[in-house]
Every structure is written in C-alpha cells, then in structure tokens.
Design an enzyme around this catalytic site. Structure first.
Site, PDB file in Angstrom:
ATOM      1  CG  ASP A  82      -2.067   1.022   1.085  1.00 33.80           C
ATOM      2  OD1 ASP A  82      -2.339   1.462  -0.047  1.00 33.80           O
ATOM      3  OD2 ASP A  82      -2.657   1.380   2.120  1.00 33.80           O
ATOM      4  CD  GLU A 112      -1.844  -0.630  -3.792  1.00 36.34           C
ATOM      5  OE1 GLU A 112      -1.653   0.223  -2.913  1.00 36.34           O
ATOM      6  OE2 GLU A 112      -2.963  -1.091  -4.067  1.00 36.34           O
ATOM      7  CG  ASP A 223      -3.848  -7.353  -4.083  1.00 37.19           C
ATOM      8  OD1 ASP A 223      -4.841  -8.103  -4.075  1.00 37.19           O
ATOM      9  OD2 ASP A 223      -3.926  -6.118  -3.911  1.00 37.19           O
TER      10      ASP A 223
END
Length: 322
Positions: A82, A112, A223
C-alpha cells in the site's frame, strides 16, 4: 504524489543515522501460523525441542540435522504494501523493512510499491537482496531475492494487454539449491466490476506457469483481488492453491480484512482472500517436489504511529523439498 514522495525522502534521510544504530520498532511477531507437518517430520522453523534434546539421527547419517532441514526450506513473503497511502509512509516503510529483516525470507513478492519505498528498502537490504522492479512510474510490483541463497538467471515483465490500471506480471528465473525455479508476482485488476479483466490476467498467468519446462518449479504470489467464483470459472490446471493445500486454515484465510485493519475508513466492512500463492510443481523425473510446509499472516501489529504497515496482511510461507 510528488510532494508526498519528496516529504518521505526528506524524513527518511533525517532519520537514517539513528535508524542504523537502533531499531525504532520492536521486532514484529509472526502470528496466525499453520503447518503441514507429517508424522516423524523435523522440528518446524522457530520452534524448539521441549526437552532440549537433539532429534535422533540414524547411525548411517541419512537423516538431516535440524539446521540442514532449515537450510533446505524455501521461505517466501508476498505482500501488497500500500505505497499509495500517504499517511505515515516513513514509519510504515520502516515497519516493512523490520518484517523483512526479522523473517529473512528467501523470496519477497511485493505489490503497490512506489519509488521512495524501493529507495528506502535498498538502503537497508541491498547488501543481502537482489532487487527486481516491474516498473518505474506510479505504483508497481517488485521482487527481492536473497543473494546468499538464490541466483538470478533472468527476469522479464509481461504486459497485460487490456489492463486499465497499469498492471503487469513480473517473472524471474532462478536457481535455488541447484534446482531451477521460476518466481512470479502480479497485482491483478482491482474492484468488483473488473472481474472479467482479472480472469483474463489469471488465465495469462496460468498459461505462463504451464509453459515452463518440466524441470522447473513455479511459484506465483501476489494481490490477485480474486473472488472464489472467479477462480472456479478459470480453473487451476496443473497448479495448486497453497492455502488450500495446507487445509484451508481459517486464521490465514483473510488477507484483506477491514473489520480488523483500520488503516482505511471503509463504510462497509469486508473480508476477502485477495492475496494468494499458486504452486506448479516440477514434473521431471528426479527433481525434488516442493511442498507447502507452513503459512502465517504478518503485519498484524500496529506501529507506534497507530497504523498498520499496510491495509493488507502479508503472507509468510515456507516450503520443503520432498
């Protein structure tokens, strides 16, 4: 994003000297562990013999010592970190590095990422890990390979032709303990409405895994944003879902859990198994078969800033050759 990246770099530079001398965060713990141990199998990583005795070794010396068994295991972390979240980026980047240092995995698959994160990690981990990036602009995927254990032979980035979110597949061909491996990571298209694109991306990954030579063991992690119904439609021919192989442990099911993870203020709470590991075993005669040995969720502890390292939990997994 540019101002945020500059701020993060400045903060990290100021804290560099003190961070090298002290550990700003307590060592993260590994929790929610499950193991796939067979009767008579050696002691798993991180545990000890209660009596303090060494396991019995036959007189011919055909059994491995605990140290040899540990050395023959492959360890892996897969984590959406993230990096796009601008809140408390320096401390969250430090938290990420603390987990990687404490667990010391052979392979790290990250999603990310942003450039400040990769620069931050390289300052602390470049001596021990080879870094591979699946992009340079915006956010991207990446891979870290432990230099003392894994030899990188080749890597490539594979584009998803119809992605609208800058998504792609990172592939690395390596040697581990003299055996051929292929590691893959990706961040599939997000949001419920993009199920069709996600399934196209999964099909591409499955095809790439299937095309690898029979003497190569293939591990994909990332992911995926997948829902179970989407995977059922595509199927996993010749490959297995590592979590399912370990018996579908409930405490390792949800890597996206807005009931427990408070980094983002979601109006509607949800729990999904977005982050997944897929294994295609080598089929050639004489090549050791890689088997899932244990799985844990990491990143479950809040940092001093009151936030978690990421809005996803990470997956820590070990494998044994049989």
């Amino acid at each position: 994003m540019a101002d945020s990246e500059t701020d993060m770099d400045q903060v990290c530079a100021i804290e560099e000297s003190s961070m090298d001398q002290t550990n700003p965060n307590p060592e993260p713990k590994t929790t929610s562990t499950t193991t796939n141990r067979k009767q008579g199998e050696g002691t798993p990583p991180g545990s000890s013999n209660e009596a303090g005795d060494s396991p019995a070794v036959c007189s011919e010396g055909t059994e491995n010592t605990p140290e040899e068994e540990e050395n023959n295991k492959l360890s892996l972390i897969s984590w959406n970190v993230d990096g796009l979240d601008e809140e408390e980026q320096p401390e969250r980047a430090r938290g990420l590095c603390s987990y990687l240092i404490s667990h010391s995995p052979d392979v790290v698959l990250l999603q990310e990422l942003i450039q400040p994160y990769t620069r931050f990690m390289q300052k602390r981990l470049a001596d021990n890990y080879t870094f591979i990036e699946g992009g340079k602009e915006g956010y991207f995927i990446g891979m870290l390979l432990k230099k003392s254990r894994i030899t990188l032979l080749d890597s490539e980035t594979v584009a998803y032709p119809t992605t609208r979110m800058m998504r792609n597949l990172l592939v690395a061909q390596v040697l581990f303990k003299g055996q051929k491996f292929c590691f893959m990571t990706s961040h599939f298209e997000s949001c419920k409405a993009n199920a069709g694109e996600r399934m196209r991306q999964l099909r591409l990954v499955i095809r790439r895994m299937a095309k690898m030579p029979d003497d190569v063991t293939v591990l994909f992690g990332g992911d995926t944003n997948l829902r179970d119904a989407e995977v059922a439609k595509v199927g996993l021919p010749d490959s297995c879902d590592v979590w399912q192989q370990l018996g579908e442990p409930e405490h390792c099911r949800y890597t996206w859990d807005t009931h427990a993870n408070t980094n983002n203020d979601h109006r509607y709470k949800s729990r999904f198994r977005f982050d997944r590991l897929y294994l295609r075993r080598a089929a050639a005669e004489g090549v050791p078969q890689l088997e899932p040995d244990s799985m844990a969720l990491i990143g479950l502890e809040k940092l001093k800033c009151g936030r978690y390292t990421s809005d996803h939990w990470g997956i820590y997994c070990t494998f044994s050759a049989q």
